[in-house]
Design an enzyme around this catalytic site. Structure first.
Site, PDB file in Angstrom:
ATOM      1  N   GLY A  19       0.825  -1.204   0.000  1.00 38.02           N
ATOM      2  CA  GLY A  19       0.000   0.000   0.000  1.00 38.02           C
ATOM      3  C   GLY A  19       0.850   1.241   0.000  1.00 38.02           C
ATOM      4  N   ARG A  20       0.274   2.319  -0.514  1.00 35.81           N
ATOM      5  CA  ARG A  20       1.002   3.585  -0.556  1.00 35.81           C
ATOM      6  C   ARG A  20      -0.003   4.716  -0.434  1.00 35.81           C
ATOM      7  NH1 ARG A  20       6.019   5.422  -2.287  1.00 35.81           N
ATOM      8  NH2 ARG A  20       6.081   7.563  -3.086  1.00 35.81           N
ATOM      9  N   GLY A  21       0.271   5.680   0.449  1.00 31.78           N
ATOM     10  CA  GLY A  21      -0.607   6.823   0.639  1.00 31.78           C
ATOM     11  C   GLY A  21       0.171   8.111   0.685  1.00 31.78           C
ATOM     12  N   GLY A  22      -0.507   9.172   1.107  1.00 30.40           N
ATOM     13  CA  GLY A  22       0.127  10.477   1.113  1.00 30.40           C
ATOM     14  C   GLY A  22       1.265  10.589   2.108  1.00 30.40           C
ATOM     15  N   MET A  23       1.155   9.871   3.245  1.00 23.02           N
ATOM     16  CA  MET A  23       2.183   9.981   4.279  1.00 23.02           C
ATOM     17  C   MET A  23       3.273   8.928   4.153  1.00 23.02           C
ATOM     18  SD  MET A  23       0.153  10.961   7.768  1.00 23.02           S
ATOM     19  CE  MET A  23       1.675  10.816   8.703  1.00 23.02           C
ATOM     20  N   VAL A  26       3.225   1.177   2.930  1.00 23.88           N
ATOM     21  CA  VAL A  26       3.031   0.033   3.811  1.00 23.88           C
ATOM     22  C   VAL A  26       3.624  -1.202   3.148  1.00 23.88           C
ATOM     23  CG1 VAL A  26       1.370  -1.382   5.066  1.00 23.88           C
ATOM     24  CG2 VAL A  26       0.945   1.067   4.754  1.00 23.88           C
ATOM     25  N   LYS A  41       4.634   0.359   8.275  1.00 26.69           N
ATOM     26  CA  LYS A  41       4.328   1.627   7.605  1.00 26.69           C
ATOM     27  C   LYS A  41       5.543   2.528   7.684  1.00 26.69           C
ATOM     28  CE  LYS A  41       1.013   5.407   7.299  1.00 26.69           C
ATOM     29  NZ  LYS A  41      -0.269   5.950   7.791  1.00 26.69           N
ATOM     30  N   ASP A 139     -10.093   9.972   9.572  1.00 27.41           N
ATOM     31  CA  ASP A 139      -9.863   9.662   8.152  1.00 27.41           C
ATOM     32  C   ASP A 139     -10.528   8.339   7.787  1.00 27.41           C
ATOM     33  OD1 ASP A 139      -8.952  10.263   5.604  1.00 27.41           O
ATOM     34  OD2 ASP A 139      -7.002   9.312   5.899  1.00 27.41           O
TER      35      ASP A 139
END
Length: 539
Positions: A19-23, A26, A41, A139
């Site tokens: 997984g990959r997000g703004g912060m 993972v 993370k 969130d």
């Protein structure tokens, strides 16, 4: 990928990016000390940020770990450790073989209401546990809901969670989170609470059954403004979830059901049992109101012709709802400063979208497109001096009704339809749309009680076609207010109506009402906004 196989903190071997997000990113990793799989993370490096901004970002991530670690529940991801990786904090978590709800809903795919209810039960269980531990998630969204291979529903990513008793990590006016799932109070710059997480749950359930978030527009700015001001549109696939979703997406936090009520409703839906959703404060009070309530049309407290049953498309307005009665307060002022207030709300929304700091705290209470920059006064207090109404919009003319002490803009070409002791109405050239302003004197305990009384009569007249879209408490120009929106079937077509009532008990209540063909609602709805914004009392 270069990081694959790398050892973090001397024990966690990175195996696969999941997984990959703004912060951050993972990873699925192997704990070489305990011989188990974990999720790690890893915070992104942000070279463009200042030292202070980096310190805030790192502290936010550490708070994620501390917040999640306070919650022990099977529907909340377990946090094992926080480690340092080259100066960057990393959170070591339980590895849950899963897909996210966000992945499942890509391409506007939907779920059956019963399956959405099952997922919602896992989410509400997680939120109840978090709130009991004093943690707000802030969130909640499909991408943070893990659907495990063992059918467990797990809420993850408390990266912007806020814990009771801790200072905020955002500047004044700054918003952090995903726009589509941010509650209206956050768009208005107010402090979120547990009800904000429940709003996000409602937005997630809406996407699960309808295929898209409830207020998504072409741009983030438009989406944010729609969340703060626009009514919830009709749902077509929600089935038994519709009343609960509608209740969770009420604009005012204290109008939403509690977490316990939400859980009970989801359990009933999951079991295929009938359920009734009670909003926390939406229908408080038991006062009744004086003045006649006839069976003439939905939303009507004026007129006695009862002609709606004829259902024609003729000038007698038999398919056009009459108008509600509404109370007035001497010296209430009309829609003055509405443009300024709209601009103020837009500036707050812009801050939410851009994450920019706004100088000074903003406290904005909204109803639809109109806003007030003062909190609603407590009972017994006086309101602000009269405001100068905005200029009459192009294509409109101002009408003054001395009998009822009101003035408001009306589109050019619309003609006077009727006057009664309770109000006045104007009808458009097609004779299918009507705007009505009514007055109820004296006002009852709250406008929503008035609407509930009228609704009961409407259900009798339209037992099979009446459909409530929403009925909720709000405030308007510093006074208690309610908004009621619904649809019903005339003889030849479907109609939609919206009614705003505002006023304080012991004074007068004013009601502003529009009905029009549902198929042309998008074109007629701006008429209501302009009449409401330009409405004023004249004594």
């Amino acid at each position: 990928m270069s990081d694959e196989g790398r050892l973090v903190a001397g024990r966690y071997r990175l195996a696969e990016r999941i997984g990959r997000g703004g912060m951050g990113t993972v990873w699925r990793a192997e704990d070489e000390v305990l011989g188990r799989q974990i999720a790690l993370k890893q915070l992104h490096a942000h070279h463009h940020l200042s030292d202070d901004e980096l310190a805030t970002l790192y502290e936010r991530m550490r708070r994620e770990a501390r917040s999640a670690a306070r919650i022990t529940h099977p529907n909340v991801v377990v946090v094992h450790d926080v480690v340092d990786d080259g100066g960057l904090p990393c959170i070591v978590m339980e590895y849950v073989p899963s897909v996210t709800l966000g992945d499942l809903l890509k391409g506007e795919r939907t779920l059956p209401p019963e399956e959405a209810a099952r997922i919602g039960l896992g989410m509400i269980a997680a939120l109840r546990a978090a709130h009991a531990a004093g943690v707000l998630h802030r969130d909640v969204k499909p991408g943070n809901v893990l659907l495990a291979s063992d059918d467990r529903v797990v809420l993850t990513d408390f990266g912007i969670a806020m814990t009771d008793g801790t200072s905020t990590l955002t500047k004044t006016g700054e918003m952090v989170g995903s726009i589509d799932y941010m509650a209206p109070e956050r768009m208005r710059g107010l402090t979120p609470g547990p009800a904000s997480d429940l709003w996000a749950l409602g937005a997630t359930l809406h996407q699960a059954v309808e295929g898209r978030p409830p207020f998504r527009k072409d741009t983030a700015m438009e989406t944010a403004y729609a969340i703060a001001t626009d009514p919830l549109g009709p749902m077509t696939q929600a089935g038994p979830l519709e009343p609960l979703i509608e209740a969770l997406l009420v604009k005012e936090p204290d109008g939403r059901p509690s977490a316990e009520q939400t859980e009970r409703a989801l359990q009933a839906i999951r079991a295929g049992q009938p359920t009734e959703v009670h909003r926390a404060a939406a229908f408080a009070g038991t006062g009744t109101r004086t003045g006649s309530v006839t069976g003439s049309t939905p939303g009507s407290v004026m007129g006695s012709d009862g002609g709606r049953g004829r259902g024609t498309d003729m000038p007698d307005a038999s398919e056009v709802p009459d108008v509600p009665g509404t109370p007035t307060r001497t010296g209430d002022g009309g829609g003055g400063r509405s443009r300024k207030r709209r601009a103020l709300l837009w500036s707050t929304v812009a801050a939410a979208v851009a994450g920019a700091a706004v100088a000074g705290a903003l406290y904005v209470t909204t109803y639809e497109g109109g806003t007030t920059d003062d909190a609603a006064p407590s009972p017994g207090t006086t309101t602000a001096p009269p405001f100068k109404p905005p200029p009459v919009p192009e294509g409109y003319h101002l009408v003054r009704d001395k009998r009822h002490g009101v003035a408001f803009p009306v589109p050019d070409g619309w003609k006077l339809n009727r006057k009664t002791p309770e109000g006045v109405s104007y009808i458009d050239p097609t004779k299918l749309a009507e705007i009505t302003v009514g007055v109820v004197d004296p006002a009852g305990s709250h406008p929503v009680e008035h609407f509930k009384t009228i609704e009961a009569n409407t259900k009798v007249n339209y037992p099979t076609s009446y459909r409530k879209l929403r009925m909720q408490k709000t405030s308007f120009r510093g006074q208690p207010a309610a908004v009621w929106e619904f649809t019903f079937q005339g003889r030849a077509r479907a109609f939609r109506a919206i009614d705003l009532g505002y006023g304080r008990e012991g004074a007068k209540e004013y009601d502003i009402y529009l009905s029009a063909p549902d198929a042309q609602w998008a074109g007629y709805r701006p008429v209501f906004d302009k009449v409401r914004n330009g409405f004023t009392t004249t004594g």
